[in-house]
Motif scaffolding. Structure first.
Motif, PDB file in Angstrom:
ATOM      1  N   GLU A 293      13.156  68.308  43.103  1.00  0.00           N
ATOM      2  CA  GLU A 293      11.810  68.340  42.531  1.00  0.00           C
ATOM      3  C   GLU A 293      11.626  67.296  41.456  1.00  0.00           C
ATOM      4  O   GLU A 293      10.515  66.856  41.178  1.00  0.00           O
ATOM      5  N   ASN A 294      12.725  66.920  40.809  1.00  0.00           N
ATOM      6  CA  ASN A 294      12.619  65.967  39.715  1.00  0.00           C
ATOM      7  C   ASN A 294      12.805  64.522  40.145  1.00  0.00           C
ATOM      8  O   ASN A 294      12.715  63.616  39.327  1.00  0.00           O
ATOM      9  N   LEU A 295      13.081  64.299  41.431  1.00  0.00           N
ATOM     10  CA  LEU A 295      13.227  62.930  41.910  1.00  0.00           C
ATOM     11  C   LEU A 295      11.851  62.309  42.084  1.00  0.00           C
ATOM     12  O   LEU A 295      10.884  62.988  42.411  1.00  0.00           O
ATOM     13  N   ARG A 296      11.790  60.999  41.874  1.00  0.00           N
ATOM     14  CA  ARG A 296      10.520  60.308  42.110  1.00  0.00           C
ATOM     15  C   ARG A 296      10.517  59.758  43.520  1.00  0.00           C
ATOM     16  O   ARG A 296      11.454  59.117  43.957  1.00  0.00           O
ATOM     17  N   LYS A 297       9.424  60.016  44.213  1.00  0.00           N
ATOM     18  CA  LYS A 297       9.364  59.564  45.593  1.00  0.00           C
ATOM     19  C   LYS A 297       8.494  58.327  45.736  1.00  0.00           C
ATOM     20  O   LYS A 297       8.342  57.778  46.827  1.00  0.00           O
ATOM     21  N   ASP A 298       7.886  57.890  44.622  1.00  0.00           N
ATOM     22  CA  ASP A 298       6.933  56.786  44.705  1.00  0.00           C
ATOM     23  C   ASP A 298       7.578  55.437  44.433  1.00  0.00           C
ATOM     24  O   ASP A 298       6.898  54.423  44.366  1.00  0.00           O
ATOM     25  N   LEU A 299       8.908  55.397  44.260  1.00  0.00           N
ATOM     26  CA  LEU A 299       9.562  54.130  43.938  1.00  0.00           C
ATOM     27  C   LEU A 299       9.816  53.335  45.214  1.00  0.00           C
ATOM     28  O   LEU A 299       9.976  53.903  46.283  1.00  0.00           O
TER      29      LEU A 299
ATOM     30  N   LYS B 164      11.629  51.514  48.134  1.00  0.00           N
ATOM     31  CA  LYS B 164      12.931  51.804  48.732  1.00  0.00           C
ATOM     32  C   LYS B 164      13.761  50.529  48.806  1.00  0.00           C
ATOM     33  O   LYS B 164      13.233  49.432  48.799  1.00  0.00           O
ATOM     34  N   GLY B 165      15.053  50.700  48.896  1.00  0.00           N
ATOM     35  CA  GLY B 165      15.936  49.567  49.144  1.00  0.00           C
ATOM     36  C   GLY B 165      16.179  48.662  47.957  1.00  0.00           C
ATOM     37  O   GLY B 165      16.389  47.473  48.115  1.00  0.00           O
ATOM     38  N   LEU B 166      16.158  49.225  46.745  1.00  0.00           N
ATOM     39  CA  LEU B 166      16.521  48.435  45.565  1.00  0.00           C
ATOM     40  C   LEU B 166      18.013  48.139  45.611  1.00  0.00           C
ATOM     41  O   LEU B 166      18.811  49.041  45.834  1.00  0.00           O
ATOM     42  N   ARG B 167      18.357  46.839  45.445  1.00  0.00           N
ATOM     43  CA  ARG B 167      19.768  46.452  45.543  1.00  0.00           C
ATOM     44  C   ARG B 167      20.129  45.571  44.349  1.00  0.00           C
ATOM     45  O   ARG B 167      19.262  44.916  43.779  1.00  0.00           O
ATOM     46  N   PRO B 168      21.403  45.518  43.997  1.00  0.00           N
ATOM     47  CA  PRO B 168      21.829  44.562  42.980  1.00  0.00           C
ATOM     48  C   PRO B 168      21.495  43.149  43.448  1.00  0.00           C
ATOM     49  O   PRO B 168      21.621  42.848  44.640  1.00  0.00           O
TER      50      PRO B 168
ATOM     51  N   SER C 106      12.921  58.367  35.780  1.00  0.00           N
ATOM     52  CA  SER C 106      12.195  58.719  34.564  1.00  0.00           C
ATOM     53  C   SER C 106      10.696  58.476  34.712  1.00  0.00           C
ATOM     54  O   SER C 106      10.268  57.468  35.260  1.00  0.00           O
ATOM     55  N   PRO C 107       9.880  59.401  34.195  1.00  0.00           N
ATOM     56  CA  PRO C 107       8.439  59.172  34.212  1.00  0.00           C
ATOM     57  C   PRO C 107       8.021  58.046  33.264  1.00  0.00           C
ATOM     58  O   PRO C 107       6.866  57.626  33.291  1.00  0.00           O
ATOM     59  N   SER C 108       8.935  57.548  32.444  1.00  0.00           N
ATOM     60  CA  SER C 108       8.564  56.449  31.552  1.00  0.00           C
ATOM     61  C   SER C 108       8.497  55.125  32.299  1.00  0.00           C
ATOM     62  O   SER C 108       8.044  54.125  31.751  1.00  0.00           O
ATOM     63  N   ILE C 109       8.950  55.127  33.555  1.00  0.00           N
ATOM     64  CA  ILE C 109       8.739  53.930  34.377  1.00  0.00           C
ATOM     65  C   ILE C 109       7.408  54.113  35.085  1.00  0.00           C
ATOM     66  O   ILE C 109       7.230  55.017  35.899  1.00  0.00           O
ATOM     67  N   ASP C 110       6.456  53.255  34.729  1.00  0.00           N
ATOM     68  CA  ASP C 110       5.130  53.384  35.310  1.00  0.00           C
ATOM     69  C   ASP C 110       5.133  52.881  36.742  1.00  0.00           C
ATOM     70  O   ASP C 110       4.589  53.494  37.645  1.00  0.00           O
ATOM     71  N   ARG C 111       5.771  51.725  36.922  1.00  0.00           N
ATOM     72  CA  ARG C 111       5.794  51.111  38.239  1.00  0.00           C
ATOM     73  C   ARG C 111       7.028  50.239  38.328  1.00  0.00           C
ATOM     74  O   ARG C 111       7.474  49.687  37.322  1.00  0.00           O
ATOM     75  N   LEU C 112       7.568  50.123  39.513  1.00  0.00           N
ATOM     76  CA  LEU C 112       8.732  49.257  39.729  1.00  0.00           C
ATOM     77  C   LEU C 112       8.409  48.328  40.889  1.00  0.00           C
ATOM     78  O   LEU C 112       8.110  48.782  41.988  1.00  0.00           O
ATOM     79  N   GLU C 113       8.433  47.019  40.580  1.00  0.00           N
ATOM     80  CA  GLU C 113       8.102  46.038  41.619  1.00  0.00           C
ATOM     81  C   GLU C 113       9.353  45.261  41.972  1.00  0.00           C
ATOM     82  O   GLU C 113      10.071  44.802  41.073  1.00  0.00           O
ATOM     83  N   ILE C 114       9.607  45.086  43.245  1.00  0.00           N
ATOM     84  CA  ILE C 114      10.686  44.193  43.649  1.00  0.00           C
ATOM     85  C   ILE C 114      10.042  42.840  43.917  1.00  0.00           C
ATOM     86  O   ILE C 114       9.230  42.702  44.835  1.00  0.00           O
TER      87      ILE C 114
ATOM     88  N   ARG D 133      15.561  35.444  52.321  1.00  0.00           N
ATOM     89  CA  ARG D 133      14.203  35.539  52.878  1.00  0.00           C
ATOM     90  C   ARG D 133      14.163  36.504  54.054  1.00  0.00           C
ATOM     91  O   ARG D 133      13.199  37.203  54.255  1.00  0.00           O
ATOM     92  N   ASN D 134      15.259  36.521  54.818  1.00  0.00           N
ATOM     93  CA  ASN D 134      15.282  37.383  56.005  1.00  0.00           C
ATOM     94  C   ASN D 134      15.088  38.851  55.636  1.00  0.00           C
ATOM     95  O   ASN D 134      14.308  39.547  56.247  1.00  0.00           O
ATOM     96  N   ILE D 135      15.835  39.270  54.603  1.00  0.00           N
ATOM     97  CA  ILE D 135      15.741  40.666  54.182  1.00  0.00           C
ATOM     98  C   ILE D 135      14.321  40.993  53.749  1.00  0.00           C
ATOM     99  O   ILE D 135      13.746  41.989  54.152  1.00  0.00           O
ATOM    100  N   THR D 136      13.737  40.067  52.963  1.00  0.00           N
ATOM    101  CA  THR D 136      12.383  40.302  52.467  1.00  0.00           C
ATOM    102  C   THR D 136      11.427  40.513  53.633  1.00  0.00           C
ATOM    103  O   THR D 136      10.643  41.460  53.635  1.00  0.00           O
ATOM    104  N   SER D 137      11.529  39.620  54.628  1.00  0.00           N
ATOM    105  CA  SER D 137      10.608  39.748  55.744  1.00  0.00           C
ATOM    106  C   SER D 137      10.888  41.040  56.520  1.00  0.00           C
ATOM    107  O   SER D 137       9.974  41.710  56.970  1.00  0.00           O
ATOM    108  N   ASP D 138      12.171  41.415  56.598  1.00  0.00           N
ATOM    109  CA  ASP D 138      12.524  42.673  57.263  1.00  0.00           C
ATOM    110  C   ASP D 138      11.824  43.847  56.598  1.00  0.00           C
ATOM    111  O   ASP D 138      11.250  44.699  57.250  1.00  0.00           O
ATOM    112  N   VAL D 139      11.894  43.841  55.258  1.00  0.00           N
ATOM    113  CA  VAL D 139      11.294  44.941  54.508  1.00  0.00           C
ATOM    114  C   VAL D 139       9.799  45.004  54.780  1.00  0.00           C
ATOM    115  O   VAL D 139       9.237  46.062  55.035  1.00  0.00           O
TER     116      VAL D 139
END
Lengths: 129, 218
Positions: free
Chosen positions: A10-16, A18-22, A78-86, A114-120
């Motif tokens: 219930e406490n996980l954010r689902k609006d972030l 997907k696929g954030l990587r180092p 955390s709800p203190s993150i308003d938005r996360l952009e890749i 670039r390939n990964i980006t286009s895949d996403v």
């Protein structure tokens, strides 16, 4: 599902995104409290590492500010993150990019994939269709 | 003081509305049925007795069963009493739900701590020990335990190695940060004694408790 697991879900954010990587370049829009007002500040940099694990997950972002390296650790859910952009995906071969700390300038760049980006993009298009 | 029985489900973290991370212990409330009421007249003191952990009939002796049979209750493995005024609005057989708790309440939680066995003085009492290196032969020892021929003995209550844990401990003033009525569970800020699955007693020291909505219903 156990009770703890249920509470965590219930406490996980689902609006972030997907696929954030180092290695990814991100813009973190974080809410900052000033008195009783909220302000949004953007922290833009490269994701150095991701610490996984349910609600306790976090990620480290590094940027260079006026020639000084700055790192910030954000709690992922955390709800203190308003938005996360890749901004762009990076091509890296490590899970933890601690070697970037020693590098600066041109050496600290990360090859963008670039390939990964286009895949996403394709995946997202397929998902919304 | 009014209290309920519960099972420590474990710990996790939740976020407050302003994004702060709060460590919480999740306590799953037990059946919380009033098994019997003790009265001043009959028993010399007044209290409610709560049952915890339902068990099969064959697990209990006839003497134990009689208590439950008399009031048509389910059978419980463990019983605990909480001293309360006689006129407290809870009858025998009444079921208490999680909504007696409100977010912001301060509770005391009592439980049996994890047993740690025979421990030295650093872990058990937080003494500092000696330097780890530079040729020191004095690492985790307690140091001096007294004076000389005067007094010629070791003072009482000297902190020494010995058995640690496995004792009943009450943690006071823990804030309730969440009440989950549908799960019969509460979220308490901070740590509570015991391992996961162990029984804890949750005391709610509110003098106006009997006036709460939750008791008017039952």
């Amino acid at each position: 599902m156990g009770l703890i697991e249920k509470i965590n879900q219930e406490n996980l954010r689902k609006d972030l995104p997907k696929g954030l990587r180092p290695g990814d370049s991100v813009r973190v829009h974080c809410r900052i409290r000033e008195g009783d007002k909220d302000r949004i500040q953007i922290f833009e940099g490269i994701v150095l590492q991701i610490h996984r694990g349910s609600v306790g997950a976090s990620f480290t972002v590094r940027k260079s500010s006026y020639g000084v390296g700055v790192e910030r650790v954000f709690p992922l859910h955390s709800p203190s993150i308003d938005r996360l952009e890749i901004v762009s995906k990076g091509r890296v071969r490590r899970a933890r990019l601690t070697y970037l700390r020693k590098l600066s300038g041109k050496a600290a760049r990360i090859e963008s994939e670039r390939n990964i980006t286009s895949d996403v993009v394709v995946e997202e298009a397929a998902a919304s269709a | 003081m009014f209290g309920l029985l519960g099972k420590k489900a474990g710990m996790t973290q939740i976020f407050s509305t302003d994004g702060e991370m709060i460590p919480v212990s999740v306590i799953q409330l037990g059946a919380c049925q009033v098994v019997s009421k003790k009265t001043k007249k009959k028993h010399g003191y007044s209290a409610i007795q709560l049952g915890f952990l339902p068990v099969k009939e064959k697990k209990l002796s006839k003497a134990e069963l009689g208590k439950f049979k008399k009031n048509n209750l389910s059978n419980y493995k463990l019983l605990r009493e909480f001293r309360l005024e006689e006129n407290f609005p809870l009858a025998e057989g009444a079921q208490v739900t999680a909504n007696v708790f409100q977010v912001g309440d301060m509770v005391n939680v009592r439980g049996l701590t994890k047993g740690r066995g025979f421990q030295g003085v650093m872990k058990r009492h937080g003494k500092h020990g000696g330097p780890a290196s530079h040729g020191s032969d004095f690492h985790r020892r307690p140091g001096s335990i007294g004076m000389r021929t005067q007094p010629g003995r070791v003072n009482k209550n000297m902190k020494m190695p010995g058995h640690m844990g496995d004792e009943t401990v009450t943690i006071r003033n823990l804030e309730i940060v969440g009440v989950r009525v549908e799960d019969q569970a509460i979220l308490v800020k901070g740590a509570v004694p015991g391992s996961r699955g162990s029984m804890v007693e949750i005391y709610l020291p509110d003098p106006k408790l009997a006036q709460r909505e939750a008791f008017k219903v039952s």
